[in-house]
Structures are given as structure tokens and as C-alpha cells.
Design an enzyme around this catalytic site. Sequence first.
Site, mmCIF file in Angstrom:
data_model
loop_
_atom_site.group_PDB
_atom_site.id
_atom_site.type_symbol
_atom_site.label_atom_id
_atom_site.label_comp_id
_atom_site.label_asym_id
_atom_site.label_seq_id
_atom_site.Cartn_x
_atom_site.Cartn_y
_atom_site.Cartn_z
ATOM 1 N N GLY A 45 0.821 -1.214 0.000
ATOM 2 C CA GLY A 45 0.000 0.000 0.000
ATOM 3 C C GLY A 45 0.854 1.263 0.000
ATOM 4 N N VAL A 47 3.375 4.513 1.076
ATOM 5 C CA VAL A 47 3.173 5.706 1.907
ATOM 6 C C VAL A 47 1.720 6.144 1.837
ATOM 7 C CG1 VAL A 47 3.710 8.189 2.012
ATOM 8 C CG2 VAL A 47 5.562 6.502 1.772
ATOM 9 N N CYS A 48 1.146 6.089 0.641
ATOM 10 C CA CYS A 48 -0.220 6.585 0.456
ATOM 11 C C CYS A 48 -1.192 5.901 1.414
ATOM 12 C CB CYS A 48 -0.649 6.345 -0.994
ATOM 13 S SG CYS A 48 -2.311 6.877 -1.339
ATOM 14 N N GLY A 184 3.037 23.945 3.271
ATOM 15 C CA GLY A 184 2.659 23.213 2.062
ATOM 16 C C GLY A 184 1.393 22.420 2.366
ATOM 17 N N ILE A 186 0.836 19.285 3.161
ATOM 18 C CA ILE A 186 0.838 18.366 4.311
ATOM 19 C C ILE A 186 0.765 19.157 5.622
ATOM 20 C CG2 ILE A 186 2.202 16.619 5.543
ATOM 21 C CD1 ILE A 186 3.078 15.541 2.812
ATOM 22 N N HIS A 445 -28.906 20.873 -11.759
ATOM 23 C CA HIS A 445 -29.196 21.978 -10.842
ATOM 24 C C HIS A 445 -30.026 21.467 -9.670
ATOM 25 C CE1 HIS A 445 -30.088 26.030 -9.512
ATOM 26 N NE2 HIS A 445 -31.373 25.684 -9.418
HETATM 27 P P1 FAD Z 1 5.267 5.031 -2.061
HETATM 28 O O1 FAD Z 1 3.844 5.117 -1.759
HETATM 29 O O2 FAD Z 1 6.230 5.846 -1.280
HETATM 30 O O3 FAD Z 1 5.658 3.503 -1.952
HETATM 31 C C1 FAD Z 1 6.976 3.063 -2.059
HETATM 32 C C2 FAD Z 1 7.092 1.712 -1.403
HETATM 33 O O4 FAD Z 1 8.381 1.192 -1.693
HETATM 34 C C3 FAD Z 1 6.988 1.770 0.122
HETATM 35 O O5 FAD Z 1 6.024 0.853 0.560
HETATM 36 C C4 FAD Z 1 8.385 1.414 0.607
HETATM 37 O O6 FAD Z 1 8.346 0.656 1.812
HETATM 38 C C5 FAD Z 1 8.894 0.561 -0.548
HETATM 39 N N1 FAD Z 1 10.354 0.557 -0.679
HETATM 40 C C6 FAD Z 1 11.184 1.631 -0.711
HETATM 41 N N2 FAD Z 1 12.458 1.234 -0.924
HETATM 42 C C7 FAD Z 1 12.418 -0.108 -1.047
HETATM 43 C C8 FAD Z 1 13.412 -1.095 -1.305
HETATM 44 N N3 FAD Z 1 14.685 -0.759 -1.480
HETATM 45 N N4 FAD Z 1 13.035 -2.386 -1.349
HETATM 46 C C9 FAD Z 1 11.732 -2.747 -1.177
HETATM 47 N N5 FAD Z 1 10.754 -1.862 -0.938
HETATM 48 C C10 FAD Z 1 11.085 -0.553 -0.891
HETATM 49 N N6 FAD Z 1 -0.972 11.901 -2.647
HETATM 50 C C11 FAD Z 1 -2.171 12.083 -3.216
HETATM 51 O O7 FAD Z 1 -2.313 11.869 -4.414
HETATM 52 N N7 FAD Z 1 -3.257 12.499 -2.486
HETATM 53 C C12 FAD Z 1 -3.159 12.767 -1.164
HETATM 54 O O8 FAD Z 1 -4.148 13.140 -0.538
HETATM 55 C C13 FAD Z 1 -1.900 12.585 -0.532
HETATM 56 N N8 FAD Z 1 -1.768 12.827 0.789
HETATM 57 C C14 FAD Z 1 -0.561 12.610 1.389
HETATM 58 C C15 FAD Z 1 -0.430 12.858 2.741
HETATM 59 C C16 FAD Z 1 0.769 12.650 3.378
HETATM 60 C C17 FAD Z 1 0.895 12.920 4.846
HETATM 61 C C18 FAD Z 1 1.885 12.146 2.632
HETATM 62 C C19 FAD Z 1 3.200 11.879 3.301
HETATM 63 C C20 FAD Z 1 1.774 11.897 1.288
HETATM 64 C C21 FAD Z 1 0.552 12.128 0.650
HETATM 65 N N9 FAD Z 1 0.398 11.920 -0.718
HETATM 66 C C22 FAD Z 1 -0.816 12.133 -1.321
HETATM 67 C C23 FAD Z 1 1.528 11.506 -1.572
HETATM 68 C C24 FAD Z 1 1.459 10.007 -1.890
HETATM 69 O O9 FAD Z 1 1.444 9.297 -0.688
HETATM 70 C C25 FAD Z 1 2.642 9.612 -2.744
HETATM 71 O O10 FAD Z 1 2.722 10.434 -3.877
HETATM 72 C C26 FAD Z 1 2.505 8.171 -3.200
HETATM 73 O O11 FAD Z 1 2.440 7.309 -2.088
HETATM 74 C C27 FAD Z 1 3.682 7.778 -4.084
HETATM 75 O O12 FAD Z 1 3.517 6.464 -4.504
HETATM 76 P P2 FAD Z 1 4.761 5.566 -4.903
HETATM 77 O O13 FAD Z 1 4.185 4.272 -5.344
HETATM 78 O O14 FAD Z 1 5.645 6.310 -5.820
HETATM 79 O O15 FAD Z 1 5.610 5.374 -3.566
#
Ligand code: FAD
Length: 473
Positions: A45, A47-48, A184, A186, A445
Amino acid sequence: MVMGSLRQRTETVVIGGGPGGYVAALRAADLGREVVLVEEREAVGGVCLLEGCIPSKTLIHAVEVFHTAEDARQMGLTFSDLAIDADALRSFKQSVLDKLAQGTAGLLKSRGVEVVKGRARFDGASSLALEGSDVAGIEFQNAIVATGSRVAQIPLTKDLPVWTSREALELPTVPETLLVVGGGYIGMELGLVYAGLGSRVTLVELLPTLLTGADQDLVRVVARTAKRRFEELLTDTRVTAVERRAGRFLVTMEKDGDPKTVEVDQVLVAVGRVPNTDEIGLDKAGVSVGDDGLLPVDAQCRTNVPHILAIGDVTPGPMLAHKASRQGKVAAEAISGHPAAFDNRSVPAVVFTDPELAWTGLTEEEAKRDGRQVTVGRFPLSALGRARTMGRTDGMAKVIADPESELLLGVGLVGPHASELIAEASLAIEMGATLEDLAATIHPHPTLSEAVMEAAEVAAGSAVHISVSKSKT
Ligand code: FAD
């Protein structure tokens, strides 16, 4: 450090199980690829789901319901014992995350994607070494890097028990006083959550304006609420020192050369995020990394090493979940030989403040910066029937178009449900709609969606509900 002894081979490996990685894995599996997804956390899942979009929106929704109930007094509705139970809210939030994480894991399983727990690092252009895993390494034909981003730290608070968004979203406690560093999206979202939960919040932003990158016409509306809800909102202010004293934080800041010190129970640092590209052995794979730590990619999301693709927060552009997911689909289709391209005209952005702020395509500031002439149409929610019925008239829709062709270039919204309403505007931009297309489309509307149509009418010079002439900037 746990190291497995087994080495695996697969056609496609996806590194990271966030909204970029898991979507790429599902799409690639649906297209017949053999897929292994490597994720270092216990749950998929990213960070999101685990510490971003979903927990923040759960808390934001709870606070919004509270304020809606309070605002309903103007309509004659009163509630005698309105209160937020932080423990119950924390449990509810956790149940939301657990259900969604289970659902995502179930989707991966049902599509035959093998999820391997471990931390991956390239040890060659076609192989990964894994740490903390039963599997020692994986050899692959294609890799999709979806390792996302992490919180940016500031040296001032190094080794101090300050919160980042991750801790704040765990809702460990509701501090009496909270200082948020960073205006910003967040910082603003979480500042408003804690203000709603009862903290006295001070928000400090280094730049002269909040929510840099968003249209300042819209930001002004959000700033009005924030000023009411926050104890203090300081822009153009630099935090110069943070000290720990008797279990509290002493924060010194400077505005126009004048120092000021405040004592607070907790500090939340929300100053941005950095891509996770520095510790994954990209040099061993020959993948170029930009000075900003981001991985340049082409329209198919390929890096300079064509069988290694990158998506989501590790690539240039907004760090947003829906951008990551769209790129995930493109990358999966590209490695499957489909004619896919990440060629979207706009990536919508939403700030889940109160009121919500959303935009898609070009902003007026961007047009000015590029010296581009645009036609702008603004429609205030105070002139919209549905906004009146809700008692929510603070907001507007803003439409930006090319003056010659009247092609829609951008839309900005601030007001209730802006997050939902912006999707129509994104579709309109993707479809190459003109002001006339938006204005002549019948909107139901009375709804908030009429604001977009009305703003298009203002820009086209055909508005009936307000008397304004279209403006060119
Ligand atoms: P991520 O979601 O960061 O996932 C990367 C995954 O890779 C993680 O699970 C990590 O554990 C794993 N990983 C990293 N390195 C390794 C490795 N070497 N080996 C194995 N696994 C690894 N975006 C929105 O669109 N709407 C929102 O409302 C929103 N709200 C947010 C609120 C907060 C507080 C934060 C912090 C972010 C928010 N975001 C939001 C941004 C959004 O979470 C990110 O843009 C999104 O999660 C990016 O997706 P991703 O798949 O690139 O990476």
C-alpha cells in the site's frame, strides 16, 4: 540483517508496493507477465495507504464532520454533546488502513503476483540483492522502480522527538499546543486536523505565501479559514532554533529580522519529501540519477537503461498517488509491448483543507510566469444556489483558457467537494474541450458542479448569473 539463500528469476520485478508499484504489478500480471513485487514493509500500500493519503483523509473527514455539525447551528440544528474521542478515531483510522491493505494484498494474490518481503538493491543491470528476506536475490528481464519517497528532515530538529507526518498520523496524543513547520499541503492539512482535534496550532512558513504552486486566488480563501482555526499563521518566517526544555519545545523564529520565541508541547516538521533513490544501487545497474535525486524517464517511464523503468515519487513531476498509479499502468503496458505513454495534459492536485482546494492544468501564475496571455473566468460560490443551500459560500471556480482558440487550459476550485469536482475539469482538458464545450454542457441543478460551467460562461463572456466581462491577463 537477515539474508536468504535462494535466488529467484522472474520476467518482471517491481520494487515497492505503493500506489505506483502495486498498480504496475497488477496491470503487468493482467497482461500476462510473470511478476514479483518486492516490498520491505509488512504490508503493501506504500506511503499513500499506510502513512499518507488514506490516514490523513480519514482524520480530515472526522474533523470535517465535526465542523459541519457545528456550522449547522446557522440552519437551526444543534447537537448537545459533540466531541471527538481521539482513541476511537485512532482505532477507526487503523481499521480503514487494515482493510485496504488486506484488500490490496488480496488483489495481488488473486492475480498471481508473488509478493516477496525484503529490501531490494540492484547489484547489476539485471539482478537485485535482497536484505531482510527469505530470498537472497532476484534476476529479472524488466524492473520497475517504485520505491517512493520519504520525509525530508531539517538539521535544526535532528535527534529531537519532533513529529513528521508519519508520527502525526499515528495520532499518539492531541498536544495542547502544536507548532507546524511548513505551509505546504501536508502542513496545512495536518495543522487543520490538530486544530480541529483541539490543539492550539501555530503554523510557520518560510515563503511569503502558503501552498506554493497553487493559484493564490484560491489559496486566499483557505488562508481565511486557517487564520480563524490557527492560533497564529506566520508567513515569511524562518525557524532558526528548536530546543528541548522540560519536556516541551522552545522554538525561535525570525520575521523581518525580529526574533521571537514560543514554547509548545509538540513540533511537526512538514517541509517536503525526498525520493528513495540513494540506497538502491542504481549505479550498479547503470541508471542515471538527476541532481535532485529523481530518475529521468521517457514517455514509457523507461530510464536510460531501457529494461529498467521508474514510476511515482522517484520520477520528476508532482509527488501524488494518482500520478504514480497512472505511470504504473503505462510502465506495465510498455514492458508488455503495448503502445502506452504517460502523455497526460494535466495531473490534478487537491489540498484537503477546509474548504478544499483543487486545480488541474495551467494556473494563472504559471501563465504569467511563461508570459502567456490567457482568458480567465471566475465564479464565486456566493452566487451559486447549491452553495447557498449548504451555507458554504466561501469559494470560487476559476477557468483559464487560450484567448484565441478558447481551449481550456486550467481549472481551479476552492470550496466544498472541490476534490470530487475537479475530475470533470481534468477530463475536459484531456479531451481538448473549449469554453463553449463546458458552458454548453448541461450541469444538474442545483449542484456545486454548476460553478465550473458558470466560470466557463464568465470566461466566454456569456454569463447570465453574474454581470462581469471576461478578463484577459
Ligand atoms: P510510495 O507510496 O512511497 O511507496 C513506495 C514503497 O516502496 C513503500 O512501501 C516502501 O516501503 C517501498 N520501498 C522503498 N524502498 C524499497 C526497497 N529498497 N526495497 C523494497 N521496498 C522498498 N498523494 C495524493 O495523491 N493524495 C493525497 O491526498 C496525498 N496525501 C498525502 C499525505 C501525506 C501525509 C503524505 C506523506 C503523502 C501524501 N500523498 C498524497 C503523496 C502520496 O502518498 C505519494 O505520492 C505516493 O504514495 C507515491 O507512490 P509511490 O508508489 O511512488 O511510492
